[in-house]
Design a protein around this motif. Structure first.
Motif, PDB file in Angstrom:
ATOM      1  N   ALA A  33       5.858   7.399   2.059  1.00 19.47           N
ATOM      2  CA  ALA A  33       7.266   6.749   1.455  1.00 19.47           C
ATOM      3  C   ALA A  33       8.438   7.573   1.890  1.00 19.47           C
ATOM      4  O   ALA A  33       8.319   8.498   1.217  1.00 19.47           O
ATOM      5  N   SER A  34       9.283   7.227   1.429  1.00 20.89           N
ATOM      6  CA  SER A  34      10.778   8.362   1.487  1.00 20.89           C
ATOM      7  C   SER A  34      10.971   8.115  -0.605  1.00 20.89           C
ATOM      8  O   SER A  34      10.864   6.761  -0.518  1.00 20.89           O
ATOM      9  N   ASP A  35      11.461   9.408  -0.384  1.00 17.30           N
ATOM     10  CA  ASP A  35      11.336   9.346  -2.033  1.00 17.30           C
ATOM     11  C   ASP A  35       9.813   9.253  -2.521  1.00 17.30           C
ATOM     12  O   ASP A  35      10.341   9.059  -4.221  1.00 17.30           O
ATOM     13  N   ASP A  36       8.413   8.958  -2.715  1.00 13.23           N
ATOM     14  CA  ASP A  36       7.969   9.250  -2.879  1.00 13.23           C
ATOM     15  C   ASP A  36       7.469   7.669  -3.076  1.00 13.23           C
ATOM     16  O   ASP A  36       6.089   7.468  -4.178  1.00 13.23           O
ATOM     17  N   ARG A  37       8.497   6.674  -2.846  1.00 13.59           N
ATOM     18  CA  ARG A  37       8.071   5.573  -3.840  1.00 13.59           C
ATOM     19  C   ARG A  37       8.065   4.496  -3.053  1.00 13.59           C
ATOM     20  O   ARG A  37       8.763   4.412  -2.049  1.00 13.59           O
ATOM     21  N   LEU A  38       7.724   2.664  -2.807  1.00 11.77           N
ATOM     22  CA  LEU A  38       7.430   2.012  -2.711  1.00 11.77           C
ATOM     23  C   LEU A  38       7.893   1.094  -3.169  1.00 11.77           C
ATOM     24  O   LEU A  38       7.184   1.096  -4.755  1.00 11.77           O
ATOM     25  N   ARG A  39       8.536  -0.761  -3.072  1.00 10.41           N
ATOM     26  CA  ARG A  39       8.559  -1.025  -3.883  1.00 10.41           C
ATOM     27  C   ARG A  39       7.365  -1.716  -3.953  1.00 10.41           C
ATOM     28  O   ARG A  39       5.876  -1.911  -2.739  1.00 10.41           O
ATOM     29  N   VAL A  40       6.551  -2.517  -5.083  1.00  7.03           N
ATOM     30  CA  VAL A  40       5.166  -3.117  -4.847  1.00  7.03           C
ATOM     31  C   VAL A  40       5.015  -4.410  -3.961  1.00  7.03           C
ATOM     32  O   VAL A  40       3.322  -3.904  -3.532  1.00  7.03           O
ATOM     33  N   LEU A  41       5.721  -5.094  -3.680  1.00  8.89           N
ATOM     34  CA  LEU A  41       5.305  -6.009  -2.399  1.00  8.89           C
ATOM     35  C   LEU A  41       5.412  -4.585  -1.033  1.00  8.89           C
ATOM     36  O   LEU A  41       4.514  -5.241  -0.361  1.00  8.89           O
ATOM     37  N   GLU A  42       5.955  -4.096  -0.415  1.00 14.52           N
ATOM     38  CA  GLU A  42       5.762  -2.800   0.396  1.00 14.52           C
ATOM     39  C   GLU A  42       4.587  -3.057   0.423  1.00 14.52           C
ATOM     40  O   GLU A  42       3.950  -2.039   1.480  1.00 14.52           O
ATOM     41  N   LEU A  43       4.021  -1.526  -0.837  1.00  7.65           N
ATOM     42  CA  LEU A  43       2.479  -1.171  -1.058  1.00  7.65           C
ATOM     43  C   LEU A  43       1.485  -2.153  -0.434  1.00  7.65           C
ATOM     44  O   LEU A  43       1.126  -2.160  -0.001  1.00  7.65           O
ATOM     45  N   ALA A  44       1.951  -3.413  -1.638  1.00 12.80           N
ATOM     46  CA  ALA A  44       1.018  -4.585  -0.307  1.00 12.80           C
ATOM     47  C   ALA A  44       0.942  -4.666   0.594  1.00 12.80           C
ATOM     48  O   ALA A  44      -0.174  -5.112   1.279  1.00 12.80           O
ATOM     49  N   LYS A  45       2.130  -4.592   1.617  1.00 10.93           N
ATOM     50  CA  LYS A  45       1.818  -5.021   2.888  1.00 10.93           C
ATOM     51  C   LYS A  45       1.525  -4.252   3.427  1.00 10.93           C
ATOM     52  O   LYS A  45       0.488  -3.993   4.043  1.00 10.93           O
ATOM     53  N   VAL A  46       1.438  -2.347   3.069  1.00 13.14           N
ATOM     54  CA  VAL A  46       0.966  -1.605   3.765  1.00 13.14           C
ATOM     55  C   VAL A  46      -0.010  -1.540   3.394  1.00 13.14           C
ATOM     56  O   VAL A  46      -1.042  -1.108   4.587  1.00 13.14           O
ATOM     57  N   LEU A  47      -1.094  -1.978   2.549  1.00 11.54           N
ATOM     58  CA  LEU A  47      -2.330  -2.103   2.379  1.00 11.54           C
ATOM     59  C   LEU A  47      -2.999  -3.009   2.816  1.00 11.54           C
ATOM     60  O   LEU A  47      -4.405  -2.941   2.699  1.00 11.54           O
ATOM     61  N   GLY A  48      -1.776  -3.590   2.699  1.00 12.18           N
ATOM     62  CA  GLY A  48      -3.028  -5.127   2.781  1.00 12.18           C
ATOM     63  C   GLY A  48      -3.401  -5.980   2.146  1.00 12.18           C
ATOM     64  O   GLY A  48      -4.950  -6.437   2.488  1.00 12.18           O
ATOM     65  N   TRP A  49      -2.942  -5.362   0.698  1.00 12.91           N
ATOM     66  CA  TRP A  49      -3.554  -6.012  -0.108  1.00 12.91           C
ATOM     67  C   TRP A  49      -2.764  -7.395  -0.972  1.00 12.91           C
ATOM     68  O   TRP A  49      -2.047  -6.993  -0.033  1.00 12.91           O
ATOM     69  N   GLU A  50      -3.231  -8.089  -1.753  1.00 15.12           N
ATOM     70  CA  GLU A  50      -2.748  -8.594  -2.422  1.00 15.12           C
ATOM     71  C   GLU A  50      -1.495  -8.345  -3.410  1.00 15.12           C
ATOM     72  O   GLU A  50      -2.176  -7.875  -4.054  1.00 15.12           O
ATOM     73  N   LYS A  51      -0.154  -9.275  -3.795  1.00 12.40           N
ATOM     74  CA  LYS A  51       0.456  -8.388  -4.782  1.00 12.40           C
ATOM     75  C   LYS A  51      -0.465  -8.451  -5.652  1.00 12.40           C
ATOM     76  O   LYS A  51      -0.494  -7.098  -6.440  1.00 12.40           O
ATOM     77  N   SER A  52      -1.296  -8.993  -6.568  1.00 10.13           N
ATOM     78  CA  SER A  52      -1.888  -8.625  -8.229  1.00 10.13           C
ATOM     79  C   SER A  52      -3.079  -8.567  -7.600  1.00 10.13           C
ATOM     80  O   SER A  52      -2.932  -6.928  -8.760  1.00 10.13           O
ATOM     81  N   ARG A  53      -3.496  -7.594  -6.968  1.00  4.16           N
ATOM     82  CA  ARG A  53      -4.235  -6.536  -6.596  1.00  4.16           C
ATOM     83  C   ARG A  53      -3.387  -4.913  -6.949  1.00  4.16           C
ATOM     84  O   ARG A  53      -4.103  -4.255  -8.081  1.00  4.16           O
ATOM     85  N   VAL A  54      -2.503  -4.822  -6.065  1.00  4.05           N
ATOM     86  CA  VAL A  54      -1.769  -4.352  -6.260  1.00  4.05           C
ATOM     87  C   VAL A  54      -1.595  -3.870  -7.821  1.00  4.05           C
ATOM     88  O   VAL A  54      -1.320  -2.857  -8.000  1.00  4.05           O
ATOM     89  N   SER A  55      -1.232  -4.690  -8.623  1.00  6.89           N
ATOM     90  CA  SER A  55      -0.520  -4.899  -9.801  1.00  6.89           C
ATOM     91  C   SER A  55      -1.067  -3.923 -10.695  1.00  6.89           C
ATOM     92  O   SER A  55      -1.164  -3.184 -11.262  1.00  6.89           O
ATOM     93  N   HIS A  56      -2.668  -4.747 -10.652  1.00  5.40           N
ATOM     94  CA  HIS A  56      -4.049  -4.417 -11.183  1.00  5.40           C
ATOM     95  C   HIS A  56      -4.276  -2.635 -10.979  1.00  5.40           C
ATOM     96  O   HIS A  56      -4.340  -2.131 -11.595  1.00  5.40           O
ATOM     97  N   HIS A  57      -4.705  -2.515  -9.636  1.00  6.31           N
ATOM     98  CA  HIS A  57      -4.737  -1.426  -9.787  1.00  6.31           C
ATOM     99  C   HIS A  57      -3.650  -0.492  -9.420  1.00  6.31           C
ATOM    100  O   HIS A  57      -3.954   0.551 -10.330  1.00  6.31           O
ATOM    101  N   ILE A  58      -2.325  -0.599  -9.590  1.00  9.93           N
ATOM    102  CA  ILE A  58      -1.361   0.187 -10.344  1.00  9.93           C
ATOM    103  C   ILE A  58      -0.978   0.405 -11.865  1.00  9.93           C
ATOM    104  O   ILE A  58      -1.070   1.940 -12.701  1.00  9.93           O
ATOM    105  N   ALA A  59      -1.562  -0.870 -12.302  1.00  9.97           N
ATOM    106  CA  ALA A  59      -1.844  -0.474 -14.231  1.00  9.97           C
ATOM    107  C   ALA A  59      -2.781   0.465 -14.116  1.00  9.97           C
ATOM    108  O   ALA A  59      -2.416   1.332 -15.314  1.00  9.97           O
TER     109      ALA A  59
END
Length: 133
Positions: A33-59
């Motif tokens: 990603a540009s600037d080595d960052r993504l919004r949580v929802l963008e990351l969820a979409k790219v990974l094919g995960w639910e937002k809650s799964r991304v949030s827990h894993h990011i924590a």
């Protein structure tokens, strides 16, 4: 086959570098990603995960200083996930082993012709799936 390959490659990265397969996938996507960052929802979409799964894993990854969260200045409800210097070093250290594992576990077992056919099949399926989104 996919699950077996991901499992075996994941075990290798975990045992050598302490990164799970999902850690590696998150870090790799952030560096794309540009600037080595993504919004949580963008990351969820790219990974094919639910937002809650991304949030827990990011924590969990934040506790290990692999990523951090940054609030969106223009949207108080949103947040960015950004790779940290520690996360970048972890990814760059593990990447050569990951590439070697993909070759050893997958590519080395196919002829060049089989690889070409597989690439053609994969491209067709990806194109069809992306057109349905």
């Amino acid at each position: 086959m996919h699950d077996l390959l991901v499992s075996q490659a994941g075990r290798s990265i975990q045992s050598h570098f302490g990164l799970s397969a999902t850690d590696y996938k998150v870090l790799a996507e952030l560096t794309r990603a540009s600037d080595d960052r993504l919004r949580v929802l963008e990351l969820a979409k790219v990974l094919g995960w639910e937002k809650s799964r991304v949030s827990h894993h990011i924590a969990r990854m934040t506790k290990r200083d692999l990523v951090d969260r940054e609030e969106c200045a223009d949207d108080g409800r949103g947040a960015y996930v950004r790779i940290t210097p520690t996360g970048r070093v972890a990814l760059e250290t593990a990447a050569p082993q990951h590439v070697a594992d993909v070759r050893r576990l997958f590519l080395d077992h196919m002829t060049p012709g089989q690889t070409a056919i597989l690439a053609e099949i994969a491209d067709t399926i990806i194109e069809k799936l992306e057109s349905q989104q």
